[in-house]
Motif scaffolding. Structure first.
Motif, mmCIF file in Angstrom:
data_model
loop_
_atom_site.group_PDB
_atom_site.id
_atom_site.type_symbol
_atom_site.label_atom_id
_atom_site.label_comp_id
_atom_site.label_asym_id
_atom_site.label_seq_id
_atom_site.Cartn_x
_atom_site.Cartn_y
_atom_site.Cartn_z
ATOM 1 N N LYS A 31 -51.393 5.543 8.448
ATOM 2 C CA LYS A 31 -50.842 4.604 7.480
ATOM 3 C C LYS A 31 -50.002 3.498 8.105
ATOM 4 O O LYS A 31 -49.904 2.403 7.547
ATOM 5 N N VAL A 32 -49.382 3.787 9.250
ATOM 6 C CA VAL A 32 -48.489 2.801 9.878
ATOM 7 C C VAL A 32 -49.172 2.206 11.104
ATOM 8 O O VAL A 32 -49.455 2.908 12.081
ATOM 9 N N ASN A 33 -49.428 0.903 11.064
ATOM 10 C CA ASN A 33 -50.183 0.235 12.126
ATOM 11 C C ASN A 33 -49.514 0.351 13.490
ATOM 12 O O ASN A 33 -50.192 0.476 14.508
ATOM 13 N N PHE A 34 -48.183 0.323 13.525
ATOM 14 C CA PHE A 34 -47.460 0.393 14.806
ATOM 15 C C PHE A 34 -47.810 1.670 15.550
ATOM 16 O O PHE A 34 -48.077 1.650 16.756
ATOM 17 N N PHE A 35 -47.811 2.796 14.851
ATOM 18 C CA PHE A 35 -48.116 4.077 15.490
ATOM 19 C C PHE A 35 -49.545 4.100 16.029
ATOM 20 O O PHE A 35 -49.803 4.590 17.124
ATOM 21 N N GLU A 36 -50.473 3.579 15.252
ATOM 22 C CA GLU A 36 -51.882 3.577 15.651
ATOM 23 C C GLU A 36 -52.101 2.619 16.819
ATOM 24 O O GLU A 36 -52.815 2.924 17.772
ATOM 25 N N ARG A 37 -51.470 1.462 16.747
ATOM 26 C CA ARG A 37 -51.671 0.430 17.769
ATOM 27 C C ARG A 37 -51.214 0.893 19.138
ATOM 28 O O ARG A 37 -51.873 0.632 20.145
#
Length: 410
Positions: free
Chosen positions: A36-42
């Motif tokens: 859900k959180v782009n920062f974590f995935e990126r």
């Protein structure tokens, strides 16, 4: 699970089964937030790091507010940790090393040099800012090239030697390194590619497929209860023999040795003997599956039990040490590693990969290289060499290096 009042503060004691349950729930929470959180995935932040850190922050707030102190029974943490590193050992095929050729040996050599230098920098900077040298080792190869797994494994060993907060420092440094590795890898490769006008020499992008084909890894799984039990037995035998060997080495030499080291190297020996004599048919999908489960639970449990309040007086000095590590690896990959690897496109991609796993994790390296190759073109060589070295070859030198420095400053 029970509560009692200690020193005027309500204390919640959680038994080992409830602790395991909480670790699993936090792991699921981390997976959900990562999507859900782009920062974590990126930046490829591991799910157990997300869930575990959130809980440890909550525990910090509750403790500092004198609302409640949470004590957990982490009996299961060590077996899961040892099992994970055993699966890493089972993936260590020396036959793959030969396929990598001279560039692999060069890359491996510079990773080994990096591991030593990270400890030298960590210890030197720790002394400079007034910290215990052992904390410098925790902010060196333990958390940088070792990542969260090594941080959570070596931290308790350092604490058993009397260094308070070692695990928390190592985990915090590993998190900083993981994010930094994801931030600097792409820019390093872009700088080198643009400066030297480098072009790929391949026609199609087959990096991950090439690596998996060479490694003998298939996407098709045939996991049955019998297959699972066979591999669980292999892992358990390696863990048992490794534990006995580690205990013997510790008694014979007096050196402090983390529990997983013996198991991992026993697994390395078994894997390569098995490649030659075929004692048992190993299914590497099953091994990876067991390893992923063990790592997720082990890290989640390690992160959720962090004592963040121990970082209060260390935060400033820590930043100085870890920033020094990031600056060093940036200069190291650009001015030394890139040149010795041939100053070509593959070398630039591998430089991005080293920045990724040299500051935290092999998935970080893959993410860096994927971002570069998606924009500039393919590099099969980089996708063969970097995972091989980052996943297990570096441990053959990196772990003895860490053990040496820890015993030097204990």
């Amino acid at each position: 699970m029970k509560t009692e009042v200690l020193k005027g503060v309500l204390t919640l004691k959680i038994d080992m089964v409830s602790t395991l349950t909480l670790a699993l729930l936090l792991l699921f929470l981390g997976n959900y937030l990562r999507k859900k959180v782009n920062f974590f995935e990126r930046f490829c932040i591991p799910a157990p790091v997300i869930g575990g850190l959130l809980f440890s922050i909550l525990a910090l707030i509750l403790k500092q507010s004198n609302i409640i102190t949470i004590n957990m029974d982490t009996t299961f943490q060590s077996p899961f940790m040892i099992a994970f590193f055993t699966t890493i050992g089972l993936g260590a095929s020396f036959g793959l090393v030969r396929k990598g050729g001279k560039p692999l040996l060069i890359y491996w050599l510079f990773c080994c040099i990096l591991a030593v230098m990270q400890n030298v920098i960590g210890v030197s900077m720790a002394k400079l800012v007034g910290l215990h040298p052992m904390l410098g080792v925790m902010m060196g190869a333990v958390s940088m090239e070792g990542g969260h797994g090594a941080a959570a494994a070596f931290g308790p060993t350092a604490e058993s030697l009397g260094v308070t907060g070692a695990t928390t420092v190592a985990i915090a440094a590993a998190t900083f390194g993981l994010i930094s590795g994801g931030l600097i890898g792409g820019p390093i490769a872009k700088h080198l590619i643009d400066k030297y006008n480098l072009k790929p020499t391949e026609e199609s992008e087959l990096e991950t497929e090439s690596y998996r084909e060479v490694a003998g890894i298939s996407d098709k799984a045939n996991v049955t209860s019998h297959v699972f039990l066979v591999h669980l037995a292999v892992i358990s035998v390696c863990m048992t023999i490794g534990s006995m060997a580690g205990t013997w080495i510790t008694k014979a030499t007096g050196a402090a040795l983390p529990g997983y080291v013996g198991a991992m190297f026993t697994a390395v020996i078994f894997r390569n003997l098995n490649d030659k004599f075929n004692f048992v048919k190993l299914d590497f999908y099953t091994i990876d599956l067991i390893g992923d489960v063990c790592l997720g639970i082990f890290l989640s449990m390690a992160l959720m039990t962090l004592k963040l309040w121990e970082l209060v007086n260390l935060a400033g000095p820590m930043i100085i040490v870890v920033v020094s590590q990031v600056v060093f690896i940036s200069l190291y990959t650009i001015f030394i590693v890139f040149r010795f690897l041939g100053k070509d496109f593959d070398a630039a991609v591998m430089a991005a990969g080293m920045a990724g796993h040299g500051l935290g994790a092999t998935p970080n390296a893959i993410a860096n290289m994927s971002a570069v190759t998606e924009k500039y073109g393919p590099s099969t060589k980089a996708f063969l060499i970097v995972p091989l070295v980052g996943a297990f070859l570096i441990d053959l030198v990196g772990i003895p290096n860490i053990v040496y420095f820890m015993n030097l400053f204990k």
